[in-house]
Design an enzyme around this catalytic site. Structure first.
Site, PDB file in Angstrom:
ATOM      1  N   TYR A 153       0.833  -1.208   0.000  1.00  0.00           N
ATOM      2  CA  TYR A 153       0.000   0.000   0.000  1.00  0.00           C
ATOM      3  C   TYR A 153       0.869   1.260   0.000  1.00  0.00           C
ATOM      4  O   TYR A 153       0.605   2.211  -0.748  1.00  0.00           O
ATOM      5  CB  TYR A 153      -0.905  -0.033   1.231  1.00  0.00           C
ATOM      6  CG  TYR A 153      -1.954   1.050   1.297  1.00  0.00           C
ATOM      7  CD1 TYR A 153      -3.109   0.984   0.527  1.00  0.00           C
ATOM      8  CD2 TYR A 153      -1.808   2.134   2.170  1.00  0.00           C
ATOM      9  CE1 TYR A 153      -4.080   1.967   0.614  1.00  0.00           C
ATOM     10  CE2 TYR A 153      -2.776   3.113   2.270  1.00  0.00           C
ATOM     11  CZ  TYR A 153      -3.912   3.032   1.487  1.00  0.00           C
ATOM     12  OH  TYR A 153      -4.874   4.015   1.577  1.00  0.00           O
ATOM     13  N   LYS A 157       0.912   4.093  -2.924  1.00  0.00           N
ATOM     14  CA  LYS A 157       0.553   5.477  -2.653  1.00  0.00           C
ATOM     15  C   LYS A 157       1.711   6.439  -2.919  1.00  0.00           C
ATOM     16  O   LYS A 157       1.500   7.584  -3.352  1.00  0.00           O
ATOM     17  CB  LYS A 157       0.060   5.618  -1.206  1.00  0.00           C
ATOM     18  CG  LYS A 157      -1.269   4.923  -0.944  1.00  0.00           C
ATOM     19  CD  LYS A 157      -2.365   5.374  -1.912  1.00  0.00           C
ATOM     20  CE  LYS A 157      -3.747   4.927  -1.477  1.00  0.00           C
ATOM     21  NZ  LYS A 157      -4.798   5.342  -2.443  1.00  0.00           N
TER      22      LYS A 157
END
Length: 252
Positions: A153, A157
Site C-alpha cells: 500500500y 501510494k
C-alpha cells in the site's frame, strides 16, 4: 462554474471517501459517474445524488482491467458527456508484514491503485485534452511516507505521487491539471478493517489517533472531499503537480 455541467468520474465511489467525493462534486454542479466494482453498490450513491437534485449514473468497473476501463469511460461519455474530471480513488488493502505478504497481495494492491489510476487517466485524458480543460486528482495517503505492515500500500501510494507529478508535466499544456490528496487517518471501512487486522478496538484506535493529531480528531470522508473539490474547481487551473496532505496537522 462552467456554463454547462462538467462531467466527473469518481472511482471506488460506493462508500467512504469516494462516496463523499461523488456527493460533494454533485453539489458543486458536476454530473457525476459513480464507478465501483459492484454497480449495485454504486447505484445507491447515484440514487442519493439524484434524490438530492443532482445528476449521476452508476457504472460497474474493475479499474485494473483495461477492457472494463475503456468500456466504462465510453459509457460515461455516452450517458453524461465527455469526462472533464477524474478522481482516482479506488483502492484495496492487503496488509501484512513483508515476510508474510504474498505476491498476489502485492500485485492486487498495486494493480488497483497504480495500474487502475494509469488506465483510468489514460482513457479520460483523451476527452480532456480534446476539450482543452481537465482535472485529475489521485488519492495518495500518509502511508506513502511508510507504514508498518503496508509495504504494498505504501509503495502504491508513493508511486501515485510520482505519477501525479508526471501527468502534471505532460498534460499541462492541454489545460489539464493533476494533483494528489494524501489523507491521514480517516474514519472509513478500510481503517476499521485495519483495526480488526491488528486486533485493536476501533474506538480505542480512533482515540489514540486523535491524541496524536494536532487538531485532536480523526478525519472524515467529507474532509477529503473538500480538498478534492478545490483541486477540481474552475479556479484551480494554476495549481498542478501538488500533493496535499489532509491529516489534521504536519507529518514528521
Amino acid at each position: 462554474m462552467s456554463p454547462t455541467p462538467r462531467v466527473a468520474i469518481v472511482t471506488g465511489a460506493a462508500r467512504g471517501i469516494g462516496a463523499a467525493t461523488a456527493e460533494r462534486l454533485a453539489r458543486e454542479g458536476r454530473a457525476v459517474a459513480v464507478l465501483d466494482l459492484g454497480e449495485a453498490d454504486a447505484q445507491r450513491v447515484a440514487d442519493r445524488i439524484t434524490e438530492a437534485g443532482g445528476t449521476a449514473v452508476a457504472v460497474g468497473c474493475d479499474v485494473s482491467d483495461e477492457d472494463q476501463v475503456s468500456t466504462a469511460v465510453d459509457t460515461v461519455a455516452e450517458r453524461l458527456g465527455p469526462p472533464a474530471i477524474l478522481v482516482n480513488n479506488a483502492g484495496v488493502l492487503r496488509d501484512n508484514l513483508l515476510f508474510r505478504m504474498s505476491a498476489d497481495d502485492w500485485d492486487t494492491v498495486l494493480g488497483v491503485h497504480l495500474r487502475g489510476s494509469f488506465l483510468m487517466s489514460r482513457a479520460a485524458q483523451a476527452h480532456m485534452t480534446s476539450a482543452g480543460w481537465g482535472r485529475i486528482v489521485n488519492l495518495s495517503s500518509s502511508s506513502a511516507l511508510g507504514n508498518r505492515g503496508q509495504a504494498n500500500y505504501s509503495a502504491a501510494k508513493a508511486g501515485l505521487q510520482g505519477f501525479t507529478k508526471t501527468l502534471a508535466i505532460e498534460l499541462g499544456k492541454f489545460g489539464v491539471t493533476c494533483n494528489a490528496v494524501a489523507p491521514g487517518f480517516v474514519e472509513t471501512a478500510m481503517t476499521r478493517a485495519t483495526a480488526e487486522r491488528i486486533g485493536i478496538d476501533y474506538d480505542d484506535m480512533k482515540a489514540f489517533k486523535s491524541a496524536e493529531i494536532p487538531v485532536q480528531r480523526v478525519g472524515y470522508p467529507e474532509d477529503i472531499a473538500n480538498a478534492v473539490a478545490f483541486f477540481t474547481g474552475e479556479d484551480a487551473g494554476f495549481v498542478s503537480g501538488q500533493v496535499l496532505y489532509v491529516a489534521g496537522g504536519p507529518l514528521d
